[in-house]
Design an enzyme around this catalytic site. Structure first.
Site, PDB file in Angstrom:
ATOM      1  CG  ASP A  32      -2.125   0.890   1.086  1.00 17.00           C
ATOM      2  OD1 ASP A  32      -3.231   0.352   0.944  1.00 17.00           O
ATOM      3  OD2 ASP A  32      -1.968   2.134   1.080  1.00 17.00           O
ATOM      4  CB  VAL A  56      -1.136   1.027  -7.876  1.00 11.55           C
ATOM      5  CG1 VAL A  56      -1.263   0.069  -6.708  1.00 11.55           C
ATOM      6  CG2 VAL A  56      -2.160   2.147  -7.809  1.00 11.55           C
ATOM      7  CG  ASN A  82      -8.382  -3.800  -2.736  1.00  8.31           C
ATOM      8  OD1 ASN A  82      -9.604  -3.885  -2.781  1.00  8.31           O
ATOM      9  ND2 ASN A  82      -7.749  -3.082  -1.809  1.00  8.31           N
ATOM     10  CE1 TYR A 147     -14.564   3.394  -7.754  1.00  3.67           C
ATOM     11  CE2 TYR A 147     -16.866   3.041  -8.335  1.00  3.67           C
ATOM     12  CZ  TYR A 147     -15.711   2.618  -7.699  1.00  3.67           C
ATOM     13  OH  TYR A 147     -15.696   1.422  -7.018  1.00  3.67           O
ATOM     14  CE  LYS A 151     -13.235   0.384  -9.294  1.00  2.00           C
ATOM     15  NZ  LYS A 151     -12.051  -0.392  -8.846  1.00  2.00           N
ATOM     16  CB  VAL A 180     -18.085  -2.314  -0.127  1.00  2.00           C
ATOM     17  CG1 VAL A 180     -17.545  -3.149   1.045  1.00  2.00           C
ATOM     18  CG2 VAL A 180     -18.357  -3.210  -1.337  1.00  2.00           C
TER      19      VAL A 180
END
Length: 258
Positions: A32, A56, A82, A147, A151, A180
């Site tokens: 991370d 990332v 993730n 966003y 995806k 979530v």
């Protein structure tokens, strides 16, 4: 002992994945941009957890992290892309830099991970990639435009590589949850979350990822796994309904009551 490498493992879904896989006897890589937070988590998880710094968006950091982890674990079996971010609200009211940052992390970060991991995955006796997509990739979502776009890109990359990498014996799969209960959806400015609600916990997504990691390869394993009843309903309706009906239903979801 099989191994799993998780990007964005410091909190939320990533941390839930790490805890679950430790319980099932995996060697777990927690990587991370917030290294201090994953270090704290690793202390709780024990000797089968390894941590590292990973932005990332930086291909060089991916190379270093995967080399470090694979040397420690012996092999890389499962890569979980993730890490992700979310900005909500009207498209034109969101800074352009925030739109670009979403693309850099949510799309380029996944591409970087897949690209850097392939040499290690090809050497493993069992290899799988599991990407975090979203129910927002079923139909473009108002107030979540970039966003949702990111995806859709993850969904497309997953489908493409799942076919391309079949020759290497590597399945590339994704999970598509609705909202979530994580820090990502706190104070979200979108009508969709108010109408659809937050009914999933990080552990719900982690359980689906464990199933995908453990199931043996068969042609009928779906490339996309919908998480939660509402996501499954929306996905099935979108496949069966005419395009104008999908648009109208999403207009209803996005509409703010007067």
């Amino acid at each position: 002992m099989q191994s799993i490498f998780i990007s964005g493992a410091a909190q939320g879904i990533g941390a839930a994945i790490a805890r679950l896989f430790i319980q099932h006897g995996y060697k777990v890589g927690l990587y991370d941009i917030n290294h201090a937070q994953v270090e704290n988590l690793a202390v709780q998880l024990g000797e089968n957890a390894k941590t590292g710094l990973l932005d990332v968006t930086d291909p060089a950091q991916w190379q270093t992290a995967l080399q470090d982890f694979s040397a420690w674990a012996g092999q890389l079996n499962i890569l979980v892309n993730n890490a992700g971010i979310l900005y909500s609200g009207p498209f034109e009211h969101t800074d352009l830099a925030a739109h670009h940052r979403t693309i850099d992390i949510n799309i380029k970060g996944v591409i970087n991970g897949c690209y850097a991991a392939l040499p290690y995955l090809k050497q493993a006796d069992f290899a799988r990639v599991i990407n975090l997509s979203s129910a927002s990739a079923i139909y473009g979502q108002a107030d979540l435009a970039t966003y949702s776009t990111s995806k859709f890109a993850v969904r497309g990359l997953t489908e493409s590589l799942d076919i391309e990498w079949q020759k290497y014996g590597i399945r590339v799969l994704d999970v598509m949850p609705l909202f979530v209960q994580t820090a990502m959806v706190k104070d979200m400015n979108a009508q969709s979350i108010k109408k659809m609600g937050v009914n999933l916990q990080p552990e719900d997504v982690a359980q689906q990822i464990l199933k995908l990691a453990q199931i043996k390869d068969h042609p009928w394993i779906p490339t996309h796994t919908l998480v939660g009843i509402k996501a499954k309903f929306l996905f099935n309706v979108s496949k069966l309904s005419p395009q104008f009906v999908n648009r109208l239903s999403n207009l209803f979801i996005a509409h703010k009551p007067q």
